[in-house]
Write a protein that holds these residues in place. Structure first.
Motif, PDB file in Angstrom:
ATOM      1  N   LEU A  25      15.015 -16.089  -6.301  1.00  0.00           N
ATOM      2  CA  LEU A  25      16.223 -16.755  -6.560  1.00  0.00           C
ATOM      3  C   LEU A  25      16.432 -16.401  -7.871  1.00  0.00           C
ATOM      4  CD1 LEU A  25      15.790 -20.532  -5.255  1.00  0.00           C
ATOM      5  CD2 LEU A  25      17.188 -18.786  -4.555  1.00  0.00           C
ATOM      6  N   LEU A  26      15.447 -16.270  -8.834  1.00  0.00           N
ATOM      7  CA  LEU A  26      15.657 -15.569 -10.140  1.00  0.00           C
ATOM      8  C   LEU A  26      15.779 -14.249 -10.111  1.00  0.00           C
ATOM      9  CD1 LEU A  26      12.353 -17.294 -11.963  1.00  0.00           C
ATOM     10  CD2 LEU A  26      14.607 -17.809 -12.588  1.00  0.00           C
ATOM     11  N   LEU A  27      15.308 -13.632  -9.286  1.00  0.00           N
ATOM     12  CA  LEU A  27      15.585 -12.094  -9.243  1.00  0.00           C
ATOM     13  C   LEU A  27      17.088 -11.765  -8.729  1.00  0.00           C
ATOM     14  CD1 LEU A  27      14.870  -8.967  -8.878  1.00  0.00           C
ATOM     15  CD2 LEU A  27      13.819  -9.482  -6.377  1.00  0.00           C
ATOM     16  N   ARG A  28      17.501 -12.542  -7.946  1.00  0.00           N
ATOM     17  CA  ARG A  28      18.988 -12.494  -7.488  1.00  0.00           C
ATOM     18  C   ARG A  28      19.962 -12.804  -8.564  1.00  0.00           C
ATOM     19  NH1 ARG A  28      18.489 -15.019  -1.395  1.00  0.00           N
ATOM     20  NH2 ARG A  28      17.627 -13.360  -0.271  1.00  0.00           N
ATOM     21  N   ARG A  29      19.641 -13.785  -9.205  1.00  0.00           N
ATOM     22  CA  ARG A  29      20.401 -14.083 -10.305  1.00  0.00           C
ATOM     23  C   ARG A  29      20.462 -12.952 -11.400  1.00  0.00           C
ATOM     24  NH1 ARG A  29      24.017 -14.306 -12.918  1.00  0.00           N
ATOM     25  NH2 ARG A  29      25.297 -15.887 -13.870  1.00  0.00           N
ATOM     26  N   LEU A  30      19.451 -12.496 -11.659  1.00  0.00           N
ATOM     27  CA  LEU A  30      19.393 -11.360 -12.765  1.00  0.00           C
ATOM     28  C   LEU A  30      20.019 -10.204 -12.141  1.00  0.00           C
ATOM     29  CD1 LEU A  30      15.676 -12.124 -13.973  1.00  0.00           C
ATOM     30  CD2 LEU A  30      17.636 -12.404 -15.317  1.00  0.00           C
ATOM     31  N   GLU A  31      19.722  -9.773 -10.795  1.00  0.00           N
ATOM     32  CA  GLU A  31      20.593  -8.613 -10.313  1.00  0.00           C
ATOM     33  C   GLU A  31      21.928  -9.019 -10.215  1.00  0.00           C
ATOM     34  OE1 GLU A  31      17.013  -7.125  -7.114  1.00  0.00           O
ATOM     35  OE2 GLU A  31      18.651  -8.463  -6.524  1.00  0.00           O
TER      36      GLU A  31
END
Length: 202
Positions: A137-143
């Motif tokens: 979830l964190l990764l997708r928001r940063l991407e």
């Protein structure tokens, strides 16, 4: 003629919540079946009939925790207009959720069980999977921040997601050790001070 041997009924959801809070406070290994039955207000046979086993009860309690506790932490990621604000809101909501006084401090997913040599492998695998999902979830928001041009194309979203997930896990331990919301907010400030370096905007 009255029915004989009819099982005593109980509020399954209320009992599950009691089990969740006990596991949350003491962890899987630290919680005995006797403590569970006392907290849930049922007998051992009723516990096994309703949930199957202590392990199955823990897995169901963890699922209940994921659906009902700290949901504002994760909605903060999508609601913020920028990735920077999303991460800050995520950490601030974490500080508030982990330090509430009306429930166990910290996070069940981070603290429930860590080692397969002392806990069920299925439980450790389930918690590891849930932690990985949170990282995603964190990764997708940063991407998304990269895709929207807020973050540079060379931004290492995976490393940043790992960093902020690690900060959150550390806050869980701090909270369990008695850290106040203000103390956790100081950790948030420190973590956000690292944002400029991670984003290459220093």
């Amino acid at each position: 003629m009255p029915e004989r041997g009819r099982p005593r009924t109980f509020d399954r959801t209320a009992a599950l919540r009691q089990a969740m809070e006990l596991f949350w406070a003491k962890g899987y290994e630290g919680t005995s079946v006797a403590e569970l039955t006392a907290a849930m207000g049922i007998s051992s046979p009723s516990l096994y009939a309703a949930f199957g086993s202590k392990e199955a009860l823990f897995l169901e309690a963890t699922d209940y925790y994921t659906r009902t506790e700290g949901t504002e932490i994760w909605t903060a990621l999508d609601e913020a207009p920028t990735a920077c604000q999303a991460i800050e809101n995520f950490l601030r909501q974490t500080a508030r959720a982990y330090s509430q006084n009306d429930r166990p401090q910290g996070c069940l997913i981070a603290l429930g069980a860590l080692h397969k040599d002392s806990s069920s492998g299925a439980i450790c695998d389930d918690l590891r999977r849930r932690r990985a999902e949170n990282h995603t979830l964190l990764l997708r928001r940063l991407e998304r921040g990269v895709a929207e041009g807020e973050l540079p194309k060379g931004f290492d979203s995976d490393a940043a997601a790992t960093f902020y997930a690690t900060v959150q896990h550390g806050m869980s331990i701090q909270a369990r050790d008695g850290a106040s919301c203000d103390a956790l907010m100081a950790t948030v400030a420190g973590a956000m001070a690292a944002w400029q370096g991670l984003a290459g905007t220093a």
